[in-house]
Design a protein around this motif. Structure first.
Motif, short mmCIF file in Angstrom:
data_model
loop_
_atom_site.label_atom_id
_atom_site.label_comp_id
_atom_site.label_asym_id
_atom_site.label_seq_id
_atom_site.Cartn_x
_atom_site.Cartn_y
_atom_site.Cartn_z
N LEU A 199 0.81 -1.21 0.00
CA LEU A 199 0.00 0.00 0.00
C LEU A 199 0.84 1.26 0.00
N ARG A 200 2.00 1.25 0.66
CA ARG A 200 2.84 2.44 0.63
C ARG A 200 3.34 2.72 -0.78
N GLU A 201 3.65 1.68 -1.51
CA GLU A 201 4.07 1.86 -2.90
C GLU A 201 2.90 2.36 -3.75
N GLN A 202 1.72 1.82 -3.52
CA GLN A 202 0.55 2.25 -4.28
C GLN A 202 0.24 3.72 -4.01
N GLY A 203 0.37 4.15 -2.75
CA GLY A 203 0.12 5.54 -2.42
C GLY A 203 1.10 6.48 -3.08
N TRP A 204 2.37 6.10 -3.09
CA TRP A 204 3.41 6.87 -3.78
C TRP A 204 3.08 7.00 -5.27
N MET A 205 2.70 5.90 -5.88
CA MET A 205 2.40 5.88 -7.31
C MET A 205 1.16 6.72 -7.63
N GLN A 206 0.14 6.64 -6.78
CA GLN A 206 -1.07 7.41 -7.01
C GLN A 206 -0.77 8.91 -6.98
N ALA A 207 0.04 9.33 -6.01
CA ALA A 207 0.35 10.76 -5.90
C ALA A 207 1.08 11.26 -7.13
N LEU A 208 2.01 10.47 -7.66
CA LEU A 208 2.74 10.88 -8.86
C LEU A 208 1.80 10.98 -10.06
N ARG A 209 0.92 10.01 -10.21
CA ARG A 209 0.02 10.00 -11.36
C ARG A 209 -1.04 11.09 -11.25
N ASP A 210 -1.50 11.38 -10.03
CA ASP A 210 -2.44 12.48 -9.84
C ASP A 210 -1.81 13.81 -10.24
#
Length: 336
Positions: A199-210
């Motif tokens: 989940l920490r990786e997913q959160g990092w990735m979501q922020a970049l894509r947003d």
């Protein structure tokens, strides 16, 4: 030749005779209830206990009451300040309910974790709180099928068991968004080994894509200082390293700061850093780390309450939100 005899253990009846009271009164003084005892009488009982060297038999009491007044707690790394803080908070929460805690360390080993579960269950504790290294831990080694258990600091629901954790996806996303708001357009990730996209990786990735940013570089390593140090050397050992990095644990971030120093780089001037966990050690780095802080006290209290209530629903509690706590490592002009 005479055979030495073992001294006879002092009993509650011995204390009662010495103090001139009933055995029930001795029990009320020892256990602070359930009935009140006059101050003068209680003082006399305590003096008898001191003089005679009486020690209550916890095993016998557990047999009489059906409760050992003891909880088991398994942590993966006692030398990690985060887990040490969590263990302390669990013991405080348990003590507030009149329970002691029997602590076991799994050393981050799945097999040892199963053995610790079996051992705690055999000791007839009243419940077990497990902080596991596995996404779906094997709890089958518990010898008592009715043993209340709670999984603490887990990010996923485990069927049949209550679990309590932090909203890691949202926390990581907010920590990475903070770096985006500083204007960094290249943000890497130092991520502990988990075996899957966590989940920490997913959160990092979501922020970049947003933010419309490309995925930054990822270096995977162990969840400790040595892992963060090695990851820092690999990520920033060349001129192509990112301008900022989100780190999956404070201990990795501590190792990263040393690597940056050895490479002639400074945080945040050359590399901005935000880490996850928020253990006390993060307050004493130079610069102070900006962290996504897990509410350790709230999580520990919730785990103790849940294991003692023996909630039959066995549903996953709502994830506890994390807090972004600003330091100077991200580029903020802040001292905590």
């Amino acid at each position: 030749m005479s055979v030495p005899t073992t001294p006879k253990a002092v009993t509650r009846a011995d204390v009662a005779r010495y103090a001139g009271v009933s055995t029930s009164v001795v029990s009320y003084v020892v256990h602070d209830g359930p009935r009140p005892v006059a101050a003068e009488t209680a003082a006399r009982v305590r003096e008898a206990i001191r003089v005679l060297g009486y020690r209550p038999n916890a095993s016998a009491q557990a047999l009489r009451t059906g409760s050992s007044k003891m909880l088991g707690l398994i942590v993966p790394e006692l030398d990690n300040p985060f887990w040490a803080e969590l263990a302390v908070e669990v013991t405080h929460a348990a003590a507030a309910r009149g329970y002691d805690v029997l602590l076991a360390n799994s050393d981050g080993d799945a097999q040892l974790e199963r053995e610790r579960l079996r051992s705690l269950s055999a000791r007839q504790v009243d419940g077990i709180i497990v902080t596991s290294i596995m996404t779906h831990p094997d709890l089958s080694t518990v010898t008592d099928p009715g043993m209340p258990m709670v999984l603490l600091n887990t990010f996923f629901e485990v069927p049949e068991y209550a679990s309590i954790g932090v909203d890691a996806l949202r926390g990581a996303r907010e920590g990475t968004q903070h770096l985006v708001e500083h204007g960094y357009d290249s943000i890497g990730l130092i991520m502990g080994h988990t075996g899957s996209m966590e989940l920490r990786e997913q959160g990092w990735m979501q922020a970049l894509r947003d933010a419309g940013l490309p995925d930054g570089p990822i270096v995977r390593c162990s969840f400790d200082r040595a892992g963060g140090y090695e990851a820092g050397l690999r990520m920033f050992g060349s001129s192509s390293g990112p301008r900022a990095v989100f780190v999956s644990s404070d201990m990795q971030a501590v190792g990263l700061l040393r690597a940056l120093y050895e490479l002639g780089l400074r945080a945040p001037d050359d590399v901005a850093v935000v880490s996850f966990d928020g253990a006390a050690e993060a307050d004493y780095t130079n610069p102070q780390l900006t962290v996504v802080r897990q509410p350790i006290g709230r999580m520990a209290t919730a785990a103790v309450e849940r294991v003692l209530t023996r909630d039959a629903e066995h549903r996953h509690l709502d994830l506890v939100p994390a807090d972004l706590v600003l330091g100077a490592s991200c580029g903020c002009d802040v001292r905590r």
